[in-house]
Design a protein around this motif. Sequence first.
Motif, PDB file in Angstrom:
ATOM      1  N   ASP A  23      33.824 -25.687 -70.873  1.00  0.00           N
ATOM      2  CA  ASP A  23      34.983 -26.027 -71.712  1.00  0.00           C
ATOM      3  C   ASP A  23      34.713 -25.837 -73.206  1.00  0.00           C
ATOM      4  O   ASP A  23      35.103 -26.656 -74.035  1.00  0.00           O
ATOM      5  N   THR A  24      34.016 -24.744 -73.534  1.00  0.00           N
ATOM      6  CA  THR A  24      33.758 -24.446 -74.943  1.00  0.00           C
ATOM      7  C   THR A  24      34.525 -23.231 -75.424  1.00  0.00           C
ATOM      8  O   THR A  24      34.455 -22.885 -76.597  1.00  0.00           O
ATOM      9  N   GLY A  25      35.234 -22.571 -74.521  1.00  0.00           N
ATOM     10  CA  GLY A  25      35.928 -21.353 -74.905  1.00  0.00           C
ATOM     11  C   GLY A  25      35.001 -20.157 -74.986  1.00  0.00           C
ATOM     12  O   GLY A  25      35.331 -19.139 -75.585  1.00  0.00           O
ATOM     13  N   ALA A  26      33.822 -20.274 -74.390  1.00  0.00           N
ATOM     14  CA  ALA A  26      32.851 -19.179 -74.425  1.00  0.00           C
ATOM     15  C   ALA A  26      33.424 -17.952 -73.729  1.00  0.00           C
ATOM     16  O   ALA A  26      33.954 -18.045 -72.628  1.00  0.00           O
ATOM     17  N   THR A  27      33.306 -16.828 -74.380  1.00  0.00           N
ATOM     18  CA  THR A  27      33.772 -15.561 -73.820  1.00  0.00           C
ATOM     19  C   THR A  27      32.666 -14.945 -72.973  1.00  0.00           C
ATOM     20  O   THR A  27      31.498 -15.327 -73.104  1.00  0.00           O
ATOM     21  N   PRO A  28      33.020 -13.989 -72.140  1.00  0.00           N
ATOM     22  CA  PRO A  28      31.968 -13.305 -71.367  1.00  0.00           C
ATOM     23  C   PRO A  28      30.898 -12.686 -72.276  1.00  0.00           C
ATOM     24  O   PRO A  28      29.716 -12.711 -71.945  1.00  0.00           O
ATOM     25  N   GLU A  29      31.313 -12.167 -73.427  1.00  0.00           N
ATOM     26  CA  GLU A  29      30.350 -11.577 -74.361  1.00  0.00           C
ATOM     27  C   GLU A  29      29.370 -12.626 -74.874  1.00  0.00           C
ATOM     28  O   GLU A  29      28.170 -12.386 -74.974  1.00  0.00           O
ATOM     29  N   ALA A  30      29.881 -13.811 -75.199  1.00  0.00           N
ATOM     30  CA  ALA A  30      29.007 -14.888 -75.686  1.00  0.00           C
ATOM     31  C   ALA A  30      28.039 -15.320 -74.595  1.00  0.00           C
ATOM     32  O   ALA A  30      26.851 -15.554 -74.862  1.00  0.00           O
ATOM     33  N   LEU A  31      28.529 -15.416 -73.364  1.00  0.00           N
ATOM     34  CA  LEU A  31      27.662 -15.822 -72.263  1.00  0.00           C
ATOM     35  C   LEU A  31      26.588 -14.774 -71.984  1.00  0.00           C
ATOM     36  O   LEU A  31      25.438 -15.114 -71.696  1.00  0.00           O
ATOM     37  N   ARG A  32      26.947 -13.487 -72.101  1.00  0.00           N
ATOM     38  CA  ARG A  32      25.943 -12.434 -71.934  1.00  0.00           C
ATOM     39  C   ARG A  32      24.880 -12.525 -73.020  1.00  0.00           C
ATOM     40  O   ARG A  32      23.689 -12.330 -72.764  1.00  0.00           O
ATOM     41  N   ALA A  33      25.297 -12.832 -74.239  1.00  0.00           N
ATOM     42  CA  ALA A  33      24.338 -12.960 -75.341  1.00  0.00           C
ATOM     43  C   ALA A  33      23.391 -14.135 -75.095  1.00  0.00           C
ATOM     44  O   ALA A  33      22.190 -14.039 -75.361  1.00  0.00           O
ATOM     45  N   VAL A  34      23.922 -15.240 -74.573  1.00  0.00           N
ATOM     46  CA  VAL A  34      23.081 -16.396 -74.257  1.00  0.00           C
ATOM     47  C   VAL A  34      22.096 -16.027 -73.157  1.00  0.00           C
ATOM     48  O   VAL A  34      20.900 -16.340 -73.239  1.00  0.00           O
ATOM     49  N   ALA A  35      22.574 -15.349 -72.115  1.00  0.00           N
ATOM     50  CA  ALA A  35      21.685 -14.947 -71.017  1.00  0.00           C
ATOM     51  C   ALA A  35      20.592 -14.016 -71.524  1.00  0.00           C
ATOM     52  O   ALA A  35      19.426 -14.156 -71.134  1.00  0.00           O
ATOM     53  N   ALA A  36      20.945 -13.094 -72.393  1.00  0.00           N
ATOM     54  CA  ALA A  36      19.951 -12.170 -72.944  1.00  0.00           C
ATOM     55  C   ALA A  36      18.919 -12.928 -73.782  1.00  0.00           C
ATOM     56  O   ALA A  36      17.725 -12.636 -73.728  1.00  0.00           O
ATOM     57  N   ALA A  37      19.364 -13.923 -74.539  1.00  0.00           N
ATOM     58  CA  ALA A  37      18.436 -14.724 -75.355  1.00  0.00           C
ATOM     59  C   ALA A  37      17.481 -15.506 -74.465  1.00  0.00           C
ATOM     60  O   ALA A  37      16.289 -15.596 -74.743  1.00  0.00           O
ATOM     61  N   LYS A  38      17.989 -16.079 -73.375  1.00  0.00           N
ATOM     62  CA  LYS A  38      17.126 -16.819 -72.451  1.00  0.00           C
ATOM     63  C   LYS A  38      16.126 -15.874 -71.790  1.00  0.00           C
ATOM     64  O   LYS A  38      14.963 -16.219 -71.606  1.00  0.00           O
ATOM     65  N   LEU A  39      16.560 -14.658 -71.456  1.00  0.00           N
ATOM     66  CA  LEU A  39      15.660 -13.687 -70.850  1.00  0.00           C
ATOM     67  C   LEU A  39      14.553 -13.297 -71.828  1.00  0.00           C
ATOM     68  O   LEU A  39      13.379 -13.237 -71.460  1.00  0.00           O
ATOM     69  N   ARG A  40      14.911 -13.072 -73.091  1.00  0.00           N
ATOM     70  CA  ARG A  40      13.901 -12.748 -74.104  1.00  0.00           C
ATOM     71  C   ARG A  40      12.908 -13.902 -74.259  1.00  0.00           C
ATOM     72  O   ARG A  40      11.711 -13.682 -74.400  1.00  0.00           O
ATOM     73  N   ALA A  41      13.404 -15.123 -74.218  1.00  0.00           N
ATOM     74  CA  ALA A  41      12.520 -16.286 -74.339  1.00  0.00           C
ATOM     75  C   ALA A  41      11.553 -16.347 -73.157  1.00  0.00           C
ATOM     76  O   ALA A  41      10.369 -16.602 -73.327  1.00  0.00           O
ATOM     77  N   ALA A  42      12.061 -16.100 -71.946  1.00  0.00           N
ATOM     78  CA  ALA A  42      11.205 -16.125 -70.762  1.00  0.00           C
ATOM     79  C   ALA A  42      10.157 -15.020 -70.837  1.00  0.00           C
ATOM     80  O   ALA A  42       8.984 -15.238 -70.508  1.00  0.00           O
ATOM     81  N   GLU A  43      10.554 -13.848 -71.284  1.00  0.00           N
ATOM     82  CA  GLU A  43       9.600 -12.748 -71.424  1.00  0.00           C
ATOM     83  C   GLU A  43       8.541 -13.091 -72.464  1.00  0.00           C
ATOM     84  O   GLU A  43       7.365 -12.785 -72.291  1.00  0.00           O
ATOM     85  N   GLY A  44       8.953 -13.754 -73.547  1.00  0.00           N
ATOM     86  CA  GLY A  44       8.004 -14.165 -74.577  1.00  0.00           C
ATOM     87  C   GLY A  44       6.993 -15.168 -74.035  1.00  0.00           C
ATOM     88  O   GLY A  44       5.802 -15.089 -74.325  1.00  0.00           O
TER      89      GLY A  44
END
Length: 130
Positions: A84-105
């Motif tokens: 319920d934050t109004g997050a768009t698919p683009e925003a959610l993809r960016a969050v997923a990509a950031a989490k993936l980069r963190a895991a890789e780090g």
Amino acid sequence: AEGGAALAQLLGSCHGSLQNLRLEYTGAAPEALRAVAAAGPFLALEAVDLSGNKDLFHKAEGGASLLQLLGSCQERLLNIDLKDTGATPEALRAVAAAKLRAAEGRDRRARARRALTHSAGSGESMPLFV
């Protein structure tokens, strides 16, 4: 904006021990997230709850401010609630990509720590750097 700055000042005093950041239904705006991110890094943060802040992603800067916040707490972050934050698919993809980069780090750092160990005289492995 004043509320975000006050919260950032408060959080700045506990950035090493804060485990849960619960800002659900607070009317949090992108400016507040940027101010909180600037108070980091939040090395122990495991969960961020921004649910119910319906206008958080109505501006393009909402996604950017969330990524800034996530960048300050990627080390242990396991859960992000954006319901319920109004997050768009683009925003959610960016969050997923950031989490993936963190895991890789984290994986790279763990491999580096393993590579930087040497055998001590007693047969034990001793880290050179932590």
